[in-house]
Enzyme design. Structure first.
Site, PDB file in Angstrom:
ATOM      1  N   THR A 279      76.373  78.367  45.253  1.00  9.56           N
ATOM      2  CA  THR A 279      76.082  76.940  45.023  1.00  9.56           C
ATOM      3  C   THR A 279      76.508  76.440  43.636  1.00  9.56           C
ATOM      4  O   THR A 279      77.349  75.552  43.523  1.00  9.56           O
ATOM      5  CB  THR A 279      74.581  76.696  45.235  1.00  9.56           C
TER       6      THR A 279
ATOM      7  N   TYR B 242      68.789  81.653  13.084  1.00  6.11           N
ATOM      8  CA  TYR B 242      69.675  80.693  13.751  1.00  6.11           C
ATOM      9  C   TYR B 242      71.079  81.287  13.887  1.00  6.11           C
ATOM     10  O   TYR B 242      71.733  81.155  14.917  1.00  6.11           O
ATOM     11  CB  TYR B 242      69.742  79.378  12.958  1.00  6.11           C
TER      12      TYR B 242
END
Ligand code: F0G
Length: 461
Positions: free
Chosen positions: A130, A77
């Site tokens: 975009t 993690y």
């Protein structure tokens, strides 16, 4: 007759180790599928597609080295070893010092826009993209196009249609003041212009100019290696430089970058943001834990970061780029040989067909590019995408943008298809071209609020 040796061809610098079988459908099945998809190629199921030229994003074939790197993924993690490997690759090859990992490129765009843009700011750029423009607008900014005029003309053969017009930038600074411009947004191998490069000369001039005004350059480096290859091929003084060195030089002229690794970096998912400013990095590192994950994975698995690190290096190989761009050029030449109007010069990541010239009897409100992409699919199961009025979307005040370019993009995934596939694609387009006068346009029946091209639905007029 015996052929005389006239040229020496290039070939792909790899061979195939595994293949994916393709399915072919009948015309009747395709007509039903595209109708059910609201005449939007984004809404087709990929199992109904034969040759998929929707995008070069995340559709690349990874190498055996990348696949084996996946096994080394450190899924901790915090403090994943894979993160540090990717950081090293970015520092070594892309010349930016500090970076954070993001799921796709638009994750990085979101974070960077939130950090740098204040309400009322103006963000000039070499043509909009975009997702990039939307994040700039959502952060309170307004995008202003400062690309050279040649970029808006599909027939103009200028070799660096991604260049910035410094006059346009000067006018913006005069109008708004440099303080209202947090950065100039520069894309390499400009997607919406047809995969067109910016020259090193232009970038150097822009660097000098922005330094004088205290304005940053933020680089969308999604297709930086393809741009570097064009510089090597077209710009004086760069003929003998490697793609790797040219990429380094491009990056050294910028202050920060966002990247969708799903394109040039030859992976299926991932992106990052990189900067040379410690303050910007600290804020990014803090924001990323709100939206994506801890700053040493930012929404990516350790294995994804391993594959990107290897992919960055592979993308900077000269022979890889020669074959990559060579294949796009091959398709472009095939299309041209049938008289199909395409954007010139042929671009880096795909061939862009000029839908206005292909279907001159349709008005822009009848969506020629959307229509043409649907017809190509019906013809042969080849999936392309619209890059025109639907992609351009609406202004923050709700009015439609009417872009000059109304294009269909035949985007080529890297290391995936063969020249024979390209022949089939060109012949399919030629078959549609032969019956172009009978093609009717489309009307919108559903439009989502943001990035409508992904999910809008149409019917035949
Ligand atoms: N910048 C450019 C120039 C892109 O082409 C894209 C994606 C992004 C940013 C966003 O990256 O998809 O990883 O979030 N272009 C894809 C395309 C979608 O088909 O051209 P992303």
């Amino acid at each position: 007759m015996i052929k005389k040796l006239q040229k020496r061809s290039w070939a792909e610098p790899y061979k195939m180790k595994m293949v994916e079988l393709l399915k072919q459908t009948t015309r009747g099945q395709r007509s039903r599928a595209i109708k059910a998809a609201g005449y939007n190629t984004f809404l087709l199921k990929s199992e109904d597609v034969y040759i998929d030229l929707l995008t070069d994003s995340g559709t690349n074939a990874m190498s055996d080295r990348q696949w084996s790197a996946l096994m080394l993924g450190d899924e901790a993690y915090a403090g994943s070893n894979s993160y540090y490997k990717l950081e090293k690759a970015v520092q070594k090859f892309l010349w930016l010092q500090i970076f954070s990992a993001h799921t796709p490129g638009r994750g990085a765009e979101n974070i960077l826009s939130r950090i740098l843009i204040r309400k009322g700011d103006v963000v000039p750029g070499n043509m909009y993209f975009t997702t990039t423009r939307l994040h700039q607008e959502l952060a309170g900014g307004t995008f202003e196009d400062i690309i050279i005029d040649e970029a808006h003309d599909p027939t103009n053969e200028f070799p660096f249609k991604g260049n910035v017009d410094l006059e346009k930038l000067t006018r913006l600074i005069k109008k708004h003041g440099a303080k209202k411009i947090p950065y100039v947004s520069i894309a390499t191998n400009v997607n919406m212009a047809g995969g067109q490069p910016i020259s090193m000369k232009n970038l150097k001039e822009l660097r000098k100019f922005t330094k004088q005004h205290g304005i940053r350059i933020i680089h969308d480096m999604t297709r930086v290696a393809e741009n570097a290859y064009f510089i090597q091929q077209r710009e004086k003084g760069y003929e003998k430089k490697s793609v790797k060195d040219i990429v380094k030089e491009i990056c050294s002229l910028t202050d920060g970058a966002t990247m969708s690794a799903k394109k040039d970096a030859l992976v299926n998912i991932g992106g990052f943001m990189a900067t040379n400013e410690w303050d910007v990095f600290e804020e990014a590192r803090n924001l990323v834990v709100i939206y994506e994950g801890l700053h040493t994975y930012g929404g990516l698995a350790g294995r994804d970061m391993e594959a990107i690190a290897v992919g960055i290096e592979e993308s900077l190989n000269d022979r890889h780029q020669q074959a990559r761009i060579g294949q796009v050029e091959y398709l472009g030449q095939q299309l041209e040989s049938y008289g199909i109007p395409i954007v010139k010069p042929i671009g880096g990541h795909g061939v862009f067909v000029d839908a206005k010239a292909f279907l001159p009897h349709l008005t822009q409100d009848e969506f020629p590019a959307q229509t043409l992409a649907a017809e190509l699919y019906i013809e042969s199961g080849v999936r392309t995408m619209e890059r025109g009025m639907v992609s351009a979307g609406r202004k923050p005040n709700g009015e439609n943008y009417y872009p000059k370019l109304e294009l269909v993009r035949f985007t080529i995934p890297r290391r995936v298809y063969t020249q024979a596939h390209m022949d089939v694609v060109a012949e399919s387009a030629a078959a549609v071209f032969a019956r172009r006068n009978k093609i009717r346009g489309l009307k919108v029946v559903y439009e989502p609020k943001y990035l409508r091209f992904f999910q809008a639905r149409f019917e035949r007029k």
